[in-house]
Design a protein around this motif. Structure first.
Motif, mmCIF file in Angstrom:
data_model
loop_
_atom_site.group_PDB
_atom_site.id
_atom_site.type_symbol
_atom_site.label_atom_id
_atom_site.label_comp_id
_atom_site.label_asym_id
_atom_site.label_seq_id
_atom_site.Cartn_x
_atom_site.Cartn_y
_atom_site.Cartn_z
ATOM 1 N N UNK A 1 -33.645 8.788 -6.157
ATOM 2 C CA UNK A 1 -32.281 8.952 -6.695
ATOM 3 C C UNK A 1 -31.270 9.136 -5.559
ATOM 4 N N UNK A 2 -31.659 9.914 -4.556
ATOM 5 C CA UNK A 2 -30.747 10.152 -3.423
ATOM 6 C C UNK A 2 -30.497 8.855 -2.656
ATOM 7 N N UNK A 3 -31.563 8.064 -2.463
ATOM 8 C CA UNK A 3 -31.399 6.782 -1.752
ATOM 9 C C UNK A 3 -30.484 5.850 -2.546
ATOM 10 N N UNK A 4 -30.669 5.851 -3.858
ATOM 11 C CA UNK A 4 -29.846 4.978 -4.695
ATOM 12 C C UNK A 4 -28.377 5.397 -4.615
ATOM 13 N N UNK A 5 -28.173 6.710 -4.668
ATOM 14 C CA UNK A 5 -26.807 7.234 -4.563
ATOM 15 C C UNK A 5 -26.178 6.809 -3.237
ATOM 16 N N UNK A 6 -26.937 6.946 -2.154
ATOM 17 C CA UNK A 6 -26.445 6.549 -0.832
ATOM 18 C C UNK A 6 -26.128 5.066 -0.766
#
Lengths: 162, 271
Positions: free
Chosen positions: B11-16
């Motif tokens: 999720x964090x990678x997608x947000x980034x």
């Protein structure tokens, strides 16, 4: 330097929150890096060393502009709202999840937020993250682990509150 | 790694990945230019280290200030013409013509609204007249006795044209990096004169409260005026917003079609 300018500029942009200041910081960092090449340890990786200079310049720019830290959260929030790749039926759920994540990130200490931003937003290695944060490489691993734990706690708090 | 943790990381990678970064500027090229300019400055520093030329400059100044009145009227007028171009420059304006920006084909085009056919007449391009001599970057440095100041804002690049101005000043004209000043094709005009801001540019102005706003440029006082404000002592109507400040004994005037904050940022990059 050209091969490094994208990651350098993006790092500066997340720190300053302003494209023009990020551009100035990147340029100034490149000039300083060139002047300091004599002090660069032969055989050491170049990218972490350069990114440390870029981050330092960007922090100086941000301070000079009187801005507070953590601007990348705003950038992420604005962009996430516009660039969602999810299909319409799941878009609302995905947006809610991202919003929840951003809220939780906002509740973290700056050091934890930056560790997460370096690793997951900028895709930097542990060594590069360590150079930007000014800590040992081994510390990044423990900081990241703590940061993710805190993030989960924040998310759980929001879930309970919701 | 537990699934929950993997999911959080994903999720964090997608947000980034959703962050819409501005286009990456060519900072490496801009940095190279700054370093090249520094290299060019080295021979000048070497010369400054040897005072002979300084003494020659002092001797020349002496001849101009003290000996010129003793010259024949014709010769005196010629020498004066090098430094003074009409009454506007006597007031301390830069080498931009006192007649202000003139219409390029004034003689051939009727004034706006005067068209006999009744058709709308568009304004021809405004071309500021720089009456001082065109000089090179090296000559400009010599003219400012080593104190030529340049904006280090990457997008501006090097000045496209440089003119000598009265009172040993220089006018740097840029055409890139910022919105143009009207339809001149010029993005920024930077005037430099040895001395203080007030006598150099603002003698006779009412100061703060008369349209000039006090600002801080890197901790030093400066003045800001929007283009629409009329500054009576300037040589011509302003083409853009203007910022005045002083740095290392040089009075600077920056004119550009930018907001105050950006003008100050450019001013703070000057060194």
């Amino acid at each position: 330097m050209r091969g490094y300018q994208e990651v350098a500029f993006r790092t500066a942009y997340l720190i300053t929150g302003d494209a023009s200041e990020a551009e100035d910081a990147t340029q100034e960092a490149f000039v300083k890096a060139y002047r300091a090449l004599g002090r660069f340890r032969s055989g050491a990786p170049f990218r972490p060393w350069l990114l440390a200079i870029v981050a330092n310049e960007a922090r100086n720019q941000r301070r000079a502009a009187g801005r507070r830290a953590g601007l990348f959260l705003r950038a992420a929030r604005e962009c996430a709202a516009e660039n969602s790749p999810s299909p319409p039926e799941s878009a609302i759920l995905a947006a809610e999840r991202r919003e929840e994540l951003l809220e939780a990130l906002g509740g973290l200490r700056e050091e934890a937020r930056w560790t997460i931003a370096c690793r997951y937003f900028l895709g930097l290695s542990e060594e590069e993250t360590a150079a930007i944060l000014g800590c040992a490489r081994g510390t990044v691993k423990s900081r990241l682990s703590r940061a993710l734990r805190s993030l989960r706690t924040e998310i759980a708090k929001e879930g309970d509150a919701g | 790694m537990p699934d929950r943790e993997r999911e959080l990381e994903s999720d964090l990678r997608e947000l980034g990945s959703l962050i819409d970064y501005p286009p990456t500027p060519d900072a490496a090229h801009a940095a190279r230019r700054v370093l090249d300019e520094e290299e060019e400055e080295l021979p000048r520093r070497f010369r400054v280290a040897f005072p002979t030329l300084r003494w020659a400059a002092v001797a020349t100044a002496f001849v101009l200030i003290v000996a010129v009145p003793a010259l024949s009227p014709t010769l005196r007028a010629t020498v004066s013409d090098w430094f003074v171009d009409g009454d506007t420059q006597m007031a301390g304006g830069p080498a931009v013509d006192g007649g202000s920006a003139v219409r390029e084909s004034e003689a051939n085009v009727p004034a706006s609204g005067d068209s006999k056919s009744g058709e709308a007449v568009t304004s021809p391009a405004l071309t500021p007249q720089f009456s001082g001599e065109r000089i090179s970057l090296r000559e400009a440095r010599a003219r400012m006795a080593g104190d030529l100041l340049l904006p280090r804002t990457p997008k501006l690049g090097k000045p496209d044209k440089i003119y000598a101005s009265p009172k040993d000043g220089v006018v740097l004209v840029y055409t890139a990096g910022l919105p143009p000043l009207g339809d001149t094709g010029i993005s920024l005009i930077l005037t430099e004169m040895p001395g203080d801001v007030e006598p150099a540019y603002l003698a006779g102005e009412g100061g703060v409260g008369s349209g000039l706003k006090r600002v801080s440029v890197d901790g030093d006082p400066g003045y800001w005026s929007p283009a629409e404000h009329h500054l009576s002592q300037l040589d011509r109507p302003l083409l853009g917003n203007v910022l005045f400040w002083e740095q290392r004994g040089v009075a600077l005037r920056l004119e550009a079609n930018v907001q105050k904050e950006q003008a100050i940022r450019i001013a703070e990059s000057v060194r």
